[in-house]
Design an enzyme around this catalytic site. Structure first.
Site, PDB file in Angstrom:
ATOM      1  N   ALA A  74       0.851  -1.188   0.000  1.00 43.80           N
ATOM      2  CA  ALA A  74       0.000   0.000   0.000  1.00 43.80           C
ATOM      3  C   ALA A  74       0.887   1.239   0.000  1.00 43.80           C
ATOM      4  O   ALA A  74       2.103   1.149   0.173  1.00 43.80           O
ATOM      5  CB  ALA A  74      -0.931   0.010   1.205  1.00 43.80           C
ATOM      6  N   LYS A  75       0.296   2.392  -0.183  1.00 46.76           N
ATOM      7  CA  LYS A  75       1.050   3.641  -0.102  1.00 46.76           C
ATOM      8  C   LYS A  75       0.081   4.795   0.080  1.00 46.76           C
ATOM      9  O   LYS A  75      -1.060   4.760  -0.407  1.00 46.76           O
ATOM     10  CB  LYS A  75       1.866   3.872  -1.384  1.00 46.76           C
ATOM     11  CG  LYS A  75       3.096   4.736  -1.177  1.00 46.76           C
ATOM     12  CD  LYS A  75       4.199   3.965  -0.476  1.00 46.76           C
ATOM     13  CE  LYS A  75       5.467   4.776  -0.352  1.00 46.76           C
ATOM     14  NZ  LYS A  75       6.567   3.992   0.232  1.00 46.76           N
TER      15      LYS A  75
END
Length: 393
Positions: A74-75
């Site tokens: 994720a980011k």
């Protein structure tokens, strides 16, 4: 690694009108991992690419015999200059809006433009227990694990926090592994580094101590160069919080050059350690280096990567090279290593050297680039991880 991510989210701040983003590429055991960056011009597309990269980094470090089990990728990203006086308030509001996701399935931390101390302070103000609290249910002994990580963050080496050094240790070991495979001696090997922040600064320090010659470094003010080698320790001691060097410490033999001069430096190793998209088709012909080692996330665009390969320049990809920081967090939290600098550096060096060797061997066997080889390794590993732990796309 080209399928649509599990979730994309665009948030608009009601105070400033600025936007923030969250992309969850996939969940493994119901959890994902990826830092939060803040920079002007940050986009959803950029964050999605970084989230895919995090899935790869997690999978590349999968060790069936280790306690650390990979998470999904994720980011997060915020479109704002981190030096803007209003940036901290924006960060708090972003984290408050993302609180349900951080509590449930997104573990995050520092990235470009943000320090872990700042993220921790803003997370507390946003009402979060921790920026990584979603992983706590996966721990055998939460209290012991949290204490181990807190103790590790308190460790300093030569006045610098261990958390600021392990990533650069991994980048430096990637360089040394590539040199060893090529039979190139460390002494006399010249290096240029773009960015003297956490990652670039630590990389320069470890390479200089290994005997390589750092001949150019770049910060927001320009490039500092010396063909005989820069005094890396003096430059690091003269940095501000954003990695900008006080020019008052420069020696008479040091030269101040334009900001992009690092790119065409007469070196064997080029380390872009500052921003994404730094090397493109327009500027890649200027590069003279034999190796480009991606300490930053996504610094070389895809078409430039292919052109560089055609010119015989090896690009060691970010998903391998700069994965040490993320892995160190989890090795420590899950108990593969303790809160000890020597143990952390030794484990990082072994792991990164093994990854580089595996990636370059696969590239040679497949007749492809290291980036394509890393993708192939991940493609082989993801079904194994999915079968053992399950994931959600």
């Amino acid at each position: 690694m080209t399928a649509a991510p599990l979730m994309t989210l665009t948030w608009t701040d009601h105070v400033s009108g600025r936007q923030g983003f969250l992309v969850v590429d996939r969940l493994v055991r119901g959890v994902s991992s990826g830092g939060l960056r803040m920079r002007p011009g940050c986009t959803l597309e950029e964050v999605a690419g970084l989230a895919r990269g995090m899935t790869m980094k997690e999978a590349l470090h999968y060790n069936p015999e280790g306690r650390y089990i990979p998470l999904g990728g994720a980011k997060g990203g915020i479109d704002c200059d981190p030096q803007d006086p209003a940036a901290y308030g924006l960060l708090v509001r972003y984290l408050r809006a993302m609180r349900p996701y951080i509590e449930a399935f997104w573990t995050t931390g520092e990235d470009l433009g943000l320090t872990q101390d700042l993220v921790d302070r803003a997370a507390a103000e946003a009402g979060l227990v921790s920026s990584i609290q979603a992983v706590y249910p996966l721990l055998d002994d939460e209290a012991a694990a949290r204490k181990r990580l807190a103790d590790a963050f308190a460790v300093e080496v030569d006045g610098i926090g261990l958390d600021e050094l392990v990533g650069g240790c991994g980048v430096a070991e990637s360089v040394l592994a590539a040199l060893d495979r090529a039979g190139t001696p460390y002494a006399g090997t010249r290096v240029a580094v773009q960015g003297l922040g956490t990652m670039g600064g630590a990389t320069a320090r470890f390479l200089a101590r290994a005997g390589l010659r750092i001949v150019a470094v770049a910060d927001i003010k320009g490039t500092i160069a010396n063909p005989d080698g820069l005094d890396v320790e003096a430059l690091l001691a003269a940095r501000d919080a954003y990695g900008t060097v006080d020019r008052a410490v420069l020696r008479r033999s040091d030269r101040e050059l334009p900001g992009d001069a690092w790119l065409s430096a007469d070196v064997e190793v080029l380390v872009p350690a500052a921003v994404s998209y730094a090397i493109d088709m327009a500027n890649q012909p200027r590069i003279k280096a034999r190796w480009i080692v991606e300490a930053a996330n996504m610094p070389v665009l895809a078409d430039a990567d292919r052109s560089l390969a055609a010119r015989g320049i090896t690009v060691l990809p970010d998903v391998v090279v700069n994965s040490g920081t993320n892995a160190w967090w989890w090795w420590t939290l899950f108990g593969d290593i303790g809160a000890d600098a020597d143990e952390a550096f030794a484990h990082t060096r072994r792991s990164m050297r093994a990854l580089i060797d595996r990636t370059l061997a696969r590239a040679e066997a497949d007749g492809t680039t290291p980036r394509a080889a890393a993708h192939a390794i991940v493609t082989d590993r993801l079904p194994v991880i999915a079968e053992r732990f399950g994931w959600y796309r």
